[in-house]
Structures are given as structure tokens and as C-alpha cells.
Design a protein around this motif. Structure first.
Motif, PDB file in Angstrom:
ATOM      1  N   SER A  48       0.782  -0.957  -0.121  1.00 26.77           N
ATOM      2  CA  SER A  48      -0.177   0.226  -0.113  1.00 26.77           C
ATOM      3  C   SER A  48       0.902   1.218  -0.084  1.00 26.77           C
ATOM      4  N   ARG A  52       0.356   3.841   8.362  1.00 32.43           N
ATOM      5  CA  ARG A  52      -0.610   5.111   8.742  1.00 32.43           C
ATOM      6  C   ARG A  52      -0.239   5.340  10.097  1.00 32.43           C
ATOM      7  N   ASP A  89      -9.602   6.474  10.472  1.00 31.06           N
ATOM      8  CA  ASP A  89      -9.258   5.038   9.539  1.00 31.06           C
ATOM      9  C   ASP A  89      -8.536   3.976  10.297  1.00 31.06           C
ATOM     10  N   LEU A  90      -7.918   4.267  11.521  1.00 35.22           N
ATOM     11  CA  LEU A  90      -7.248   3.236  12.062  1.00 35.22           C
ATOM     12  C   LEU A  90      -7.932   2.707  13.140  1.00 35.22           C
ATOM     13  N   ASP A 125      -3.032  -1.275   9.427  1.00 34.78           N
ATOM     14  CA  ASP A 125      -2.291  -0.168   8.799  1.00 34.78           C
ATOM     15  C   ASP A 125      -1.336   0.427   9.565  1.00 34.78           C
ATOM     16  N   ASP A 145       0.819   3.650   1.967  1.00 27.78           N
ATOM     17  CA  ASP A 145       1.241   3.964   3.309  1.00 27.78           C
ATOM     18  C   ASP A 145       2.452   3.249   3.976  1.00 27.78           C
ATOM     19  N   ASP A 146       2.719   2.032   3.193  1.00 32.00           N
ATOM     20  CA  ASP A 146       3.950   1.165   3.633  1.00 32.00           C
ATOM     21  C   ASP A 146       5.152   1.893   3.163  1.00 32.00           C
ATOM     22  N   ASP A 191      -8.146  12.806  12.180  1.00 31.62           N
ATOM     23  CA  ASP A 191      -7.312  12.708  11.067  1.00 31.62           C
ATOM     24  C   ASP A 191      -6.822  11.143  11.088  1.00 31.62           C
ATOM     25  N   PHE A 192      -7.204  10.418  12.029  1.00 36.27           N
ATOM     26  CA  PHE A 192      -6.663   8.915  12.061  1.00 36.27           C
ATOM     27  C   PHE A 192      -7.876   7.897  12.455  1.00 36.27           C
ATOM     28  N   GLN A 241       2.580   7.351  10.543  1.00 34.61           N
ATOM     29  CA  GLN A 241       2.438   8.944  10.308  1.00 34.61           C
ATOM     30  C   GLN A 241       1.871   9.581  11.657  1.00 34.61           C
ATOM     31  N   MET A 242       0.831   8.589  12.224  1.00 33.34           N
ATOM     32  CA  MET A 242       0.589   9.288  13.638  1.00 33.34           C
ATOM     33  C   MET A 242       1.628   9.319  14.591  1.00 33.34           C
ATOM     34  N   ASN A 253       5.705   5.072   4.209  1.00 31.45           N
ATOM     35  CA  ASN A 253       6.001   5.651   5.470  1.00 31.45           C
ATOM     36  C   ASN A 253       7.105   4.907   6.367  1.00 31.45           C
TER      37      ASN A 253
END
Length: 343
Positions: free
Chosen positions: A234, A332, A293-294, A329, A236-237, A290-291, A335-336, A239
Motif C-alpha cells: 500500500s 498510517r 481510519d485506524l 495499517d 502507506d507502507d 485525522d486517524f 504517520q500518527m 512511510n
């Protein structure tokens, strides 16, 4: 996810194992040691091949010894340096690794390498033996430990790659990959896989090139054109790693990761992030927005240490947030952590 309960140990056997542990004077983690002894005895009937038994025997011995060597330095963060054993001192990659080793140790980190020549020796030269660990491997052509770490008590020699690699990941708080061959690629991909699947703590993974070099840019191009475009990973990977050709920037990437963030832990279905400074109400609201989705359900919330953390005396002085993480994820989640470090 339902836990699989293991059957209880035979009471008579448990009593005899407890007597043996008492005879040895007792010590740490007695219940877990009793389970190891129980499983060792099962080898008598379950594993017939002597070679298979020797794998278990050697792996246990290697891991026990390695954990003992690392234990006195548990409170100090460590960076593992991977790279080619064939890189000579005249090469710019070697000098870059020396500089990185020197600057990362000055930033408060110890250095772990595979203890061989090339980039491994360069990392030790930069950090100095007092700030270095060596995890050597016995090979048919006998890779000897480099002269920086050869006489140091923090040198460990392994028979098996899998025990050696476990120790690298288990004791690393960051990884720096310099240009290398199959071994470097293997170690880098394994670190990425373990973080992508949640089998290790998230940590900085920095790909360090010589100044102006294109080794890792070419690698990254392959990742994007074949793995990402083909839907094999993905977006996001991406990151999970960063690329630089400057030692100062590599040190900065690693140090920034621990500016506020400390560590994570699952307690039952809750995912806990420990940090120096808790988010403000506004920052917490932004994290939830913002997160989202996690999260499987509920909200990200500031919490007190869980009873399991209290029992283990696990980072009790730190602030915490917790949430129901989807366990998928991790890019992601990386990113957090960057956002948490900006609090």
C-alpha cells in the motif's frame, strides 16, 4: 481475536519442576522457565531427529547468552547498522558510516552491527567500542570480528542467522541501512516486513547513501514502480522508511522519532502509545479526526497505565493514549507517531 489456551501442566510434573527451580536457587520469571522445561521434556517424545534437537538446543543457548549481554544496557537506545562487508576504508560509503556512527553515539545511542569488516567496522569505528555491540556469525569461510569489537565483552557470535536477526530487531530502536549486497537487502526487507505486520515495534528505518549516491533512490524506484504500482504493497507502507545521503540528516530522523514518542504495547484489545507529553484536548480531537481510519471502534483517548503495565512496572511515568487499532495499517500508524512528535 480469541486467545488459544494451552492445556495445564501435569500437577506432579509441575511439582518436580518447581523443586528443580528451587534447587537452582530460583530467579526471574519462574513460571515461564517452568514452561520451557516442560517443553524441553516433550522433545524426548516429539522430536526424534538429533539435528532438529540440536537446532533447538543451540538456539536456546544463543538467545539466553545474547539477552544476558544486552541486559545491563536495556535503558539505552540502540541503532543497528547494516551494510556491505566488502566496502573498503577508502570508499565514501565507509567514511559516511564512520561519521554516522560517531554522530549517532554523540546523540546518545549505542550501535549494533554484524561485527564484520566493511560498513560494520566503520560503524564501530565511529561509535567506539564503549558504545558498540557486535553480533557476529560463524560462516564456512569464518568471518572474524573486526578489530574494534574483537576483544570486547559486548561481542556475541551466533551459529544461526535466525537467532542473530532476532537479536538485531529485538534490541534495535532504529535501523540504518548502508549500501550492501544480499545480506543487507535481506535484513532491510525483514525489518520492513516485521514493522508492516506489527511483529516488531515501529522504529526509524533510514537508508543512508554516500553523498550524491543513487543506490537507495534506485531501490526506491523499483519499490514504487513494481511493488506499489502492482498493488503488492500500500502507499502507506512507504512511510516505513526514509532515504538520505547525509549523516546529519540520518541522525536527525532517528532522534526526532523519540522526541515525544516512547513505545507501544497491546493490552488485550487496546493499543497503547506511551509518550513524554500527552496531547492537548485540541490535539486529541485532531488525532481522532485525522486517524479515524485506524480505529475499529470508539475514540483515541488519554488513559492511565493499564493493570498489566502496572504489574510489569512498564513505563509508568509516561503519558498514554489508547484506542482499538485495526492491527493492519502500520504505515498510517507511523504517520500518527510523526504527529505525536510534533506535540
Amino acid at each position: 481475536m480469541k486467545r488459544i489456551e494451552k492445556p495445564p501442566m501435569d500437577p506432579q510434573l509441575r511439582s518436580r519442576i518447581d523443586e528443580l527451580i528451587k534447587f537452582k536457587g530460583g530467579g526471574h520469571n519462574e513460571a515461564e522457565v517452568a514452561d520451557i522445561i516442560d517443553n524441553a521434556l516433550k522433545i524426548l517424545t516429539d522430536v526424534k531427529d538429533t539435528g532438529d534437537v540440536r537446532v533447538i538446543q543451540t538456539a536456546l543457548r544463543e538467545l539466553r547468552y545474547a539477552f544476558r549481554i544486552f541486559a545491563p544496557y536495556a535503558s539505552k537506545r540502540k541503532v543497528t547498522i547494516f551494510g556491505s562487508a566488502r566496502t573498503g576504508p577508502a570508499k565514501p560509503e565507509y567514511q559516511q558510516a564512520v561519521e554516522f556512527g560517531r554522530k549517532i553515539s554523540a546523540a546518545g545511542f549505542m550501535v549494533i552491527t554484524g561485527a564484520g569488516p566493511g560498513i560494520m567496522q566503520a560503524g564501530h569505528e565511529g561509535a567506539g567500542p564503549e558504545n558498540s555491540f557486535g553480533a557476529n556469525i560463524r560462516l564456512p569461510w569464518e568471518q572474524g570480528a573486526n578489530p574494534v569489537i574483537a576483544e570486547d565483552k559486548k561481542l556475541i557470535t551466533f551459529k544461526y542467522f535466525f537467532t542473530r536477526k532476532l537479536i538485531f530487531i529485538r534490541h534495535s530502536d532504529a535501523i540504518a541501512l548502508f549500501p550492501g549486497g544480499f545480506g543487507t537487502m535481506d535484513e532491510g526487507y525483514e525489518a520492513l516486513t516485521l514493522m508492516q505486520t506489527g511483529k516488531s515495534q515501529l522504529m526509524p528505518l533510514v537508508l543512508v547513501d554516500k553523498p550524491g549516491g543513487t543506490y537507495w533512490k534506485t531501490w526506491d524506484k523499483h519499490i514504487r514502480e513494481h511493488l506499489l504500482r502492482g498493488g503488492l504493497i500500500s502507499a502507506d507502507d512507504l512511510n516505513l522508511y526514509q532515504i538520505t545521503d547525509q549523516a546529519d540528516e540520518a541522525v536527525k530522523i532517528i532522534s526526532r522519532f523519540y522526541r515525544n514518542f516512547d513505545s507501544t504495547r497491546f493490552v488485550r484489545e487496546r493499543f497503547i502509545i506511551r509518550m513524554r507529553n500527552a496531547p492537548s484536548e485540541t490535539a486529541l480531537a485532531a488525532l481522532n479526526e485525522d486517524f479515524a481510519d485506524l480505529l475499529l471502534d470508539g475514540k483515541i483517548a488519554i488513559v492511565k497505565p493499564a493493570p498489566e503495565e502496572v504489574e510489569d512496572n512498564d513505563r509508568l511515568e509516561l503519558a498514554r493514549i489508547a484506542f482499538s487499532f485495526n492491527r493492519r495499517d502500520y504505515g498510517r500508524l507511523r504517520q500518527m507517531i510523526d504527529v505525536i512528535n510534533a506535540f
